[in-house]
Design an enzyme around this catalytic site. Structure first.
Site, PDB file in Angstrom:
ATOM      1  N   CYS A 102       0.920  -1.216  -0.183  1.00  0.00           N
ATOM      2  CA  CYS A 102       0.130  -0.185   0.015  1.00  0.00           C
ATOM      3  C   CYS A 102       0.645   1.209   0.051  1.00  0.00           C
ATOM      4  O   CYS A 102       1.634   1.618  -0.932  1.00  0.00           O
ATOM      5  CB  CYS A 102      -0.910  -0.099   1.032  1.00  0.00           C
ATOM      6  SG  CYS A 102      -2.461   0.956   0.953  1.00  0.00           S
ATOM      7  N   HIS A 148      -3.229  -5.753   0.962  1.00  0.00           N
ATOM      8  CA  HIS A 148      -2.572  -6.262   2.433  1.00  0.00           C
ATOM      9  C   HIS A 148      -2.502  -7.634   2.698  1.00  0.00           C
ATOM     10  O   HIS A 148      -3.310  -8.106   3.404  1.00  0.00           O
ATOM     11  CB  HIS A 148      -3.273  -5.321   3.466  1.00  0.00           C
ATOM     12  CG  HIS A 148      -3.095  -3.908   3.351  1.00  0.00           C
ATOM     13  ND1 HIS A 148      -2.187  -3.127   4.339  1.00  0.00           N
ATOM     14  CD2 HIS A 148      -3.925  -2.974   2.757  1.00  0.00           C
ATOM     15  CE1 HIS A 148      -2.377  -1.866   3.933  1.00  0.00           C
ATOM     16  NE2 HIS A 148      -3.543  -1.761   3.055  1.00  0.00           N
ATOM     17  N   GLU A 193      -0.414  -8.876   4.739  1.00  0.00           N
ATOM     18  CA  GLU A 193      -0.431  -8.777   6.449  1.00  0.00           C
ATOM     19  C   GLU A 193      -1.871  -8.874   7.156  1.00  0.00           C
ATOM     20  O   GLU A 193      -1.706  -9.246   8.255  1.00  0.00           O
ATOM     21  CB  GLU A 193       0.713  -7.658   6.930  1.00  0.00           C
ATOM     22  CG  GLU A 193       0.045  -6.509   7.214  1.00  0.00           C
ATOM     23  CD  GLU A 193      -0.229  -5.567   5.824  1.00  0.00           C
ATOM     24  OE1 GLU A 193      -0.748  -4.644   5.607  1.00  0.00           O
ATOM     25  OE2 GLU A 193      -0.012  -6.119   4.764  1.00  0.00           O
TER      26      GLU A 193
END
Length: 227
Positions: free
Chosen positions: A86, A194, A196
């Site tokens: 991002c 994302h 994560e």
């Protein structure tokens, strides 16, 4: 494997990245404040999402000029893995570690939801845990995630197999549905979704876990042997 999670003023996904590396992967990880950075003893660098420097000027533009970026460039030149997610992807673009630029989303609105992605290249050190063409789900959370590049750059990305992830439905208008690209050397990956935030089923998807597992597996099989 030891990861450095770089923290800039305005980073807000650093704890998510740290949790993925430290608590889920069970690897060593440190939150590294950009001003106090020394990356010599780290095996991988993670640039998290957020709004570094408040996204003033352009997203990632100010952070890309910080001293830590020279260390990250040196880290990348050694062939060590760098992942920018991002805002981290935006920083990599602004720093010239990856080609192209980010524009405002086509609907000019911030978008935050789970999004299906296609694994376009599963031969990178970040994606060997996936099947080519596999559909995975990662969250997106951005207002400037509309990837753009000129025709020659796009042709080069395709010719060199540098397009790693593409959107199945392209929510932001990115050229060629691009969600993530890698450098020619194959060790710097930038992506807007994302991973994560998709490392545990509790979060709605654990598809991102295999990305981090791929990094660790390939590092152990290649870099450790040759260091």
């Amino acid at each position: 494997m030891k990861f450095a999670v770089i923290v800039f003023p305005g980073s807000n996904c650093d704890r998510d990245m740290y949790h993925a590396a430290k608590d889920v992967l069970k690897e060593d990880a440190d939150l590294v404040w950009y001003e106090n950075s020394n990356l010599e003893n780290y095996d991988g660098v993670l640039l998290p999402g957020g709004f570094s420097y408040g996204d003033y000027l352009r997203s990632g533009a100010v952070a890309s000029t910080s001293n830590v970026m020279q260390q990250i460039k040196a880290h990348a030149e050694k062939g060590k893995p760098v992942l920018g997610v991002c805002n981290g992807f935006q920083i990599l673009l602004e720093a010239g570690l990856l080609p192209g630029a980010m524009l405002r989303n086509k609907n000019l609105a911030f978008m935050c939801h789970q999004e299906p992605m296609v694994v376009a290249n599963n031969k990178t050190q970040f994606t060997t845990g996936y099947g080519k063409g596999e559909i995975v789900r990662f969250p997106i959370a951005h207002g400037e995630g509309n990837y753009f590049c000129d025709e020659q750059t796009l042709a080069d990305l395709k010719a060199n197999n540098q397009i790693v992830f593409t959107y199945e439905k392209n929510p932001n208008g990115s050229i060629a549905d691009i969600a993530g690209i890698i450098n020619e050397q194959g060790n710097v990956l930038g992506m807007m979704p994302h991973p994560e935030r998709a490392v545990e089923e509790l979060l709605g998807s654990d598809d991102g876990l295999r990305l981090f597992q791929s990094v660790v597996k390939n590092w152990r099989e290649s870099y450790v042997v040759n260091r």
